[in-house]
Design a protein around this motif. Structure first.
Motif, short mmCIF file in Angstrom:
data_model
loop_
_atom_site.label_atom_id
_atom_site.label_comp_id
_atom_site.label_asym_id
_atom_site.label_seq_id
_atom_site.Cartn_x
_atom_site.Cartn_y
_atom_site.Cartn_z
N THR A 192 -3.98 14.77 1.06
CA THR A 192 -5.19 13.33 0.39
C THR A 192 -4.81 12.50 1.19
OG1 THR A 192 -4.52 14.86 -1.47
CG2 THR A 192 -5.10 12.30 -1.74
N TRP A 221 -8.87 3.09 -6.77
CA TRP A 221 -7.66 1.95 -6.66
C TRP A 221 -7.14 1.04 -5.53
CZ3 TRP A 221 -6.36 0.65 -11.77
CH2 TRP A 221 -6.79 1.35 -12.89
N LEU A 222 -6.93 2.69 -4.17
CA LEU A 222 -5.93 1.99 -2.81
C LEU A 222 -7.01 0.70 -2.48
CD1 LEU A 222 -4.96 5.52 -2.23
CD2 LEU A 222 -3.85 3.67 -2.98
N ILE A 223 -8.44 0.76 -2.66
CA ILE A 223 -9.23 0.27 -2.05
C ILE A 223 -9.48 -1.31 -2.38
CG2 ILE A 223 -11.13 -0.65 -1.26
CD1 ILE A 223 -10.45 2.14 0.57
N ALA A 226 -8.57 14.85 -5.33
CA ALA A 226 -7.61 13.69 -4.96
C ALA A 226 -7.98 12.56 -4.19
CB ALA A 226 -6.49 14.79 -4.59
N ALA A 227 -8.32 12.81 -3.11
CA ALA A 227 -8.64 11.85 -2.65
C ALA A 227 -9.57 10.76 -3.29
CB ALA A 227 -8.62 11.38 -1.19
N LEU A 262 -6.77 -2.45 -4.18
CA LEU A 262 -5.79 -2.74 -4.26
C LEU A 262 -5.22 -3.42 -2.85
CD1 LEU A 262 -2.92 -0.33 -5.71
CD2 LEU A 262 -3.51 -2.46 -6.59
N LEU A 263 -6.02 -2.82 -1.59
CA LEU A 263 -6.38 -2.85 -0.17
C LEU A 263 -6.33 -4.95 -0.25
CD1 LEU A 263 -5.50 -1.90 3.02
CD2 LEU A 263 -8.27 -1.38 2.34
N ARG A 294 -7.92 8.72 -5.75
CA ARG A 294 -7.16 7.72 -6.11
C ARG A 294 -7.84 6.43 -5.23
NH1 ARG A 294 -1.75 11.36 -4.34
NH2 ARG A 294 -2.39 13.04 -5.51
N LEU A 295 -8.86 7.35 -4.08
CA LEU A 295 -8.98 6.01 -3.34
C LEU A 295 -9.57 4.70 -4.33
CD1 LEU A 295 -11.04 7.32 0.07
CD2 LEU A 295 -9.59 5.32 -0.19
N MET A 351 0.83 -1.50 -0.29
CA MET A 351 -0.28 -0.13 0.05
C MET A 351 0.79 1.42 -0.10
SD MET A 351 -2.98 -0.78 -0.54
CE MET A 351 -4.01 0.17 0.29
N ALA A 409 -1.71 3.38 -11.38
CA ALA A 409 -2.68 3.14 -10.60
C ALA A 409 -3.59 4.17 -10.07
CB ALA A 409 -2.57 2.11 -9.29
N ILE A 410 -4.18 5.55 -11.23
CA ILE A 410 -4.65 6.70 -10.41
C ILE A 410 -5.62 6.70 -12.51
CG2 ILE A 410 -3.65 8.24 -9.62
CD1 ILE A 410 -1.59 8.80 -11.53
#
Lengths: 455, 455
Positions: A365, B291-293, B284-285, B295-296, B288-289, A329, B270-271
């Motif tokens: 962010t 993708w991050l979730i 911005a968050a 990947l999480l 990006r979130l 992450m 990954a954006i």
């Protein structure tokens, strides 16, 4: 377009058989009808024997058009030239647009360049010599000296006459540059405006005095951005005293934009440059290994860092389970922030105040994404392992890691930009490794601190 | 160029003060001297109040030039239009180049589009309606209908007359397209050729019958590649029967190349898309979130996989130390192979035989890099931990992992390409996560198998 492709394939077959049966006329008839780009594509597919035949079928001028359109095969220029008769080669180079000839000569060693320039026609050699001075990746290195210039006290009619005479040799005839007696750039007029205006108008009346120009030392990426923003088909290049030195045309800019984007992309993926050519695995491995070895040693450093927490791991083996998650992450969020920063630097959107604003924005962010991901992780780990302390440990580590990693991802390329290093070099894998280290320090640091709650 | 920037800043100050003191003439004098791109840059920086004033200072035609040059602010079109008087807005849209007007209208909802088209001048509305049909990212969606066409039985002189009349409205005058009585494309002549040839020559004699065209449904990336390869300033767009529908100009292609490259880059990081605009951290968050979730959760899956080897980890805690190294190397090599594959697909260098050749090549590359990295790792771990079995375990894991990860990195985008999914979506992080899983299975699988030598 598939019809066209089929037609092209048929023509290529006919060309090959003309080559092998030595039918010069047949070959020339088909070949010279092709677009120079297709001529070049056919040429690079030939073997040495067929290429040698081809050189004898074409004039230096015809061969020049082929050479101008060879793309992605820079490393073959030397081979091709060495196969030609030196006088033929020098003549061909002299017939090419000066900027393209310079691209070819830049691939040769100094002795070879000198010998070709000696054989070449003086005027062409002089033009090329001038361009060879300019540093790579500057406006000077991609400009050409084949532009059309006129004086302000001429009429539209006489300008059209000059244009008619110079049209066959100029790289673009769509902008005509107006210079004063000292060769200083004072205006520009487009061919569109020349056509619309009456023949007896004075150039000084119809020209645009607000000429956008670029400086000869300017970075080619900067030039590309301007031409893209202003939709120019060509832009004049001047020295610091305002003398017109040359022009840059949009076709060269398209190549620059493509190259620079591909370059950033390659660096994000940690390859020195994307080899779209069909080379063997050994060549590919050679290109990728330097990066992999560097990353291997950085990875070893991370491993030795975890090694210091072996005691902690010995007591609570479950901790190891979340290492890839946390490190991963951190890497992901760092790469996101990096990509945004690199692109912002690339589009030149970067003044002093906005650097600080950007770091603050990235910190915000990171805090938001970190909090959300942290809460999600805490819940999942709690449900899965039925251990709220472990959940909190992993969750808070994610929160802290994401915040720090996001800031690092944005900060490092900015610093590199300040230090005049290409920020794209700070590529994905480096940011990822740095963030691996940060995340492991945070995670194991916290785990060691709160050990009593975990056992 | 810094002089120009200073000049521009002074002019912007003067413009702002002219706006606040309501000096229409002063404002118009300075503003209309600016390049439309600079006009647009000034416009987007204004607040709503100043924008409202500005609308009353400019004609719809003048405002159209500003609107054509607004870049990277697509989400603001609706706001700007809603601030204008509807008739003014409709007139402005009608005055824009049809392709640019369509870009604006594509950001509005259907009702808004319909109402503007109703108020608009019929001819302009008809042109726009035609272009609105075409799917996004096709040649049709970026073409314009403002081209110049002539018939083959005209003379060079009469063609020049047509050109003079149409020059103010055509998007490019540098290519003139020759059509037959059914509007089918039969030839092309450049303005350069028109100028060089004698006025009484027939077009049929001087035109080039080999016209490169693109089909209206063709992917814009494909079109961009052709225009880049052939150095075209414009290319005609035809339907499947060969009727001329419109043209695509190089300035739109420069934008496409830039967008597509930036798109591939974003996906590798990954954006969803690189927000070079200065939005707040919340925006911005939000981008990006997602993708991050994802990947999480993928990371959680990896964690649960390691969880299955908890027993092994409990016995040999030192194993945990090398998890990030092995997973990281798998990720790095996979990303390299992915980047090469994605770029090769992007440049269209992909026929059937070369797919298999590429996989074989990547397997060879993976084997070579894997062997070298494996030997290096074995030695380092042996020296560091004084345990040859651990060294061999980590080394062989690296060898196996690198080989498999390299093949996966190349194979996955190729499969996606076959399934007509944009291979760039298979971005870095996904490949990395898949390779995390592969590497952990290999590493812990081998560790469990050879447990007896490790304890």
């Amino acid at each position: 377009m598939s019809d066209e492709r089929e037609k092209l394939e048929l023509e290529e077959e006919a060309l090959l058989s003309a080559l092998s049966s030595h039918s010069v006329d047949e070959f020339r008839k088909i070949y010279l009808e092709l677009h120079p780009y297709d001529q070049a594509k056919f040429f690079v597919k030939l073997d040495e024997h067929d290429r040698s035949t081809l050189y004898t079928y074409l004039s230096p001028e015809e061969m020049a058009a082929v050479f101008e359109n060879i793309k992605d095969e820079d490393d073959q220029y030397e081979t091709y030239l060495s196969e030609m008769d030196p006088t033929f080669a020098a003549n061909m180079l002299g017939q090419m647009y000066a900027d393209d000839a310079v691209d070819v000569l830049n691939e040769l060693n100094k002795d070879q360049v000198a010998s070709y320039l000696t054989i070449m026609d003086d005027e062409a050699a002089e033009e090329i010599r001038e361009l060879l001075h300019y540093e790579e990746y500057t406006a000077g290195s991609i400009m050409t000296t084949e532009y059309i210039s006129i004086h302000a006290n001429q009429t539209v009619h006489s300008a059209m006459q000059i244009l008619k005479n110079e049209a066959p040799n100029a790289e673009t005839i769509y902008y005509i540059y107006v210079i004063d007696k000292d060769k200083k750039l004072v205006g520009v007029i487009s061919l569109r405006d020349l056509i619309i205006n009456e023949p007896d108008e004075m150039i000084s009346e119809v020209m645009n005095e607000r000429v956008y120009s670029v400086s000869v030392a300017e970075d080619q990426e900067e030039v590309a951005r301007k031409m893209k923003d202003y939709n120019f088909l060509a832009v004049p290049v001047i020295d610091f005293q305002g003398h017109l030195l040359g022009i840059i045309t949009v076709d060269d800019i398209v190549d620059v934009i493509d190259e620079e984007a591909s370059d950033d992309y390659s660096k994000l993926a940690a390859i020195s440059d994307v080899d779209s050519n069909d080379r063997g695995p050994l060549t590919a491995a050679k290109k990728r290994l330097p990066w992999l070895i560097i990353l291997l040693f950085l990875g070893m450093f991370t491993a030795s860092l975890i090694g210091r927490f072996e005691e902690t791991l010995d007591k609570v083996a479950i901790l190891a389970v979340f290492i890839p998650l946390i490190a991963g992450m951190a890497g992901n969020t760092g790469t996101q922030a990096l990509a945004v920063a690199v692109r912002r630097i690339a589009v030149g959107d970067l003044e002093d105040q906005s650097t600080i604003k950007m770091i603050v924005r990235e910190a915000g962010t990171g805090l938001i994404t970190g909090t959300i991901c942290g809460v999600v992780v805490t819940l999942i780990v709690f449900i899965w392992q039925e251990d709220i302390f472990l959940g909190l440990l992993v969750g808070i580590s994610i929160l802290a890691t994401l915040t720090v990693a996001t800031i690092a991802g944005a900060f490092i390329p900015l610093i590199m930009h300040r230090l005049k290093v290409d920020p794209a070099v700070a590529s994905g894998p480096f940011i990822t490794t740095i963030n691996d280290i940060i995340s492991i320090l945070i995670y194991f640091g916290m785990a060691t601190l709160f050990m009593q709650y975990l056992i």
